[in-house]
Design an enzyme around this catalytic site. Sequence first.
Site, PDB file in Angstrom:
ATOM      1  N   LYS A   1      -5.963   0.525   1.730  1.00  0.00           N
ATOM      2  CA  LYS A   1      -5.512  -0.483   0.766  1.00  0.00           C
ATOM      3  C   LYS A   1      -6.730  -1.137   0.112  1.00  0.00           C
ATOM      4  CE  LYS A   1      -2.514  -4.612   0.748  1.00  0.00           C
ATOM      5  NZ  LYS A   1      -1.684  -5.484   1.625  1.00  0.00           N
TER       6      LYS A   1
ATOM      7  N   SER B   1       2.982  -5.844   0.367  1.00  0.00           N
ATOM      8  CA  SER B   1       2.057  -5.519  -0.703  1.00  0.00           C
ATOM      9  C   SER B   1       1.244  -4.254  -0.441  1.00  0.00           C
ATOM     10  CB  SER B   1       1.089  -6.690  -0.914  1.00  0.00           C
ATOM     11  OG  SER B   1       0.249  -6.864   0.220  1.00  0.00           O
TER      12      SER B   1
ATOM     13  N   SER C   1       3.686  -7.347   4.782  1.00  0.00           N
ATOM     14  CA  SER C   1       3.062  -6.411   3.838  1.00  0.00           C
ATOM     15  C   SER C   1       2.799  -5.024   4.389  1.00  0.00           C
ATOM     16  CB  SER C   1       1.755  -7.009   3.302  1.00  0.00           C
ATOM     17  OG  SER C   1       2.036  -8.102   2.463  1.00  0.00           O
TER      18      SER C   1
END
Length: 539
Positions: A110, A191, A215
């Site tokens: 990420k 996310s 997330s």
Amino acid sequence: MLLELRYWVFATLFMVHCLMLADATSHGAKECQIPRLVEATAEQLQDGLKKGCFDSVDLAYTARISEIDGQFGTILELNPDALSIAKQLDRERKQGHIRGPLHGLPVLLKDMIGTKDNMQTAAGSWALVGAKVPADSTVAAKLRENGLVILGKTSMSEWANFRSVNSSNGWNARRGYTFGAYYPDQDPNGSSSGSAVAVDLGLSTFALGTETSGSILLPSERNNIVGIKPTVGLTSRYMVIPLSERQDTIGPLARTVKDAAMLLQAIAGPDDKDNYTLASPFAAKLPDYLAACKVSGLQGKRIGIPRNVIDYLGPADAPIVSAFENAVTIIRAAGATVVDNANFTAYSDFYGSLKPAIVVAADFSTNIKSYLKNLEQNPNNIYSLEDIRNFTQHSALEDYPSRDTGLWDQTIALGMNNTSPSFWSLYQQTLYYGGEGGLFGALSRDKLDAVILPTLVGFDIPAVVGTPGITVPLGAYPDGTPVEYNTRGDLIQRAPGIPFGISFLGQKWSEEELIGMAYAFEQQTLVRNKLKRSLKVDS
């Protein structure tokens, strides 16, 4: 049609190459088994590497990514050094030097997770493009030490969904939208959205995400994969863009519980650069998370159901409740004792409270300053939340004001950081919601090993107390489900075929036990293989 033809040409060439390698190196070895990339496990790929069916360069799926990722938007950037790293790892393998069970396998990170290389670490924002971290994040360094190939950085909800009150899950200024694969324009949830979709599509063996509140767990469930949210402190946050020191954690996303457990093994452990990890009881030796993957993992366990939390699901989520009840039957049949109404007694107060959000906001205003001041290069002179907001509001690339800066506006107006006089009392109340009034109280009262919840309502209480959770595929919305858009009206969050999951939640540092339970449930159900994507991505 052209896209599918080109992809199948690539897949066929890849298979032919693998078979040629196998034939050239077999000398009586077992026949090569070429796994489908969308389902390939780490063990299958490692077996192929050992047999010489393919090498690590073949597993740098850059061709596959370039073919299909245009539809989904999961990758922000590919690592320009990935192929040279893979070649080096192949040379090491030929020389008999294997760094571990994940040697030569690909992983995606990420865009919050710092790497001191030729890639950005920018939280999906242009504000930090060009900034340089002084060192690899600890988790990235551990991946390299274990012989993984970092393929690239994944797309995400910009600033980990801590910017706007009117944006979309998976959207960021650097890449635009990320879509799930199970319905056109599917909301991937956030996310760590790019990490989740990329793993589901077989663009990498696994990925790392970050979680402050949901997330990892939420995008994992929405994309039909396994996600582990570790105890805060089990994995280091050094050189990872922070939201909240009290809630942030780094964890694996994978297609199976075993693969997630293997990646967790590689990244967990104490780190002097993150004092939260020094509270870990595993300073001398980590548990063997892979060994915890036993089909007997549910036998003799006491597992509670917080019914008052499930009651917060609305009529549109009736299919989730129905699938959850079927899961309870399976869990009982696997040897667990299920304790009903193991409720979170303060959940109604928690659900209506702003205090948990204020704690995260106060942490962010403090923690982001510490991160920014340690950057080796900072070309946009970003040193505070106010600087980030100013850049965002004056950059045409950031889609402002269409996507506002509402969360930052509220945080700045609050004028609180995590050293403010009023902060500690707010934090203690938040801990009560998750502690005696939440997960800890339920575990203690009924002497439970874990609680289970639909992932959609199973992420928020563990977030505030920093406890672990694992989500496993549970099912999907059935045919006839009304199509429902998100509040912005640009992504579809409910529709036929969109997946959902079940979460196993426990005490701090209980990952080993939770992995055993999650694995046993996964093996009893094998839901992932039964769900169908709306677009053809198989190989």
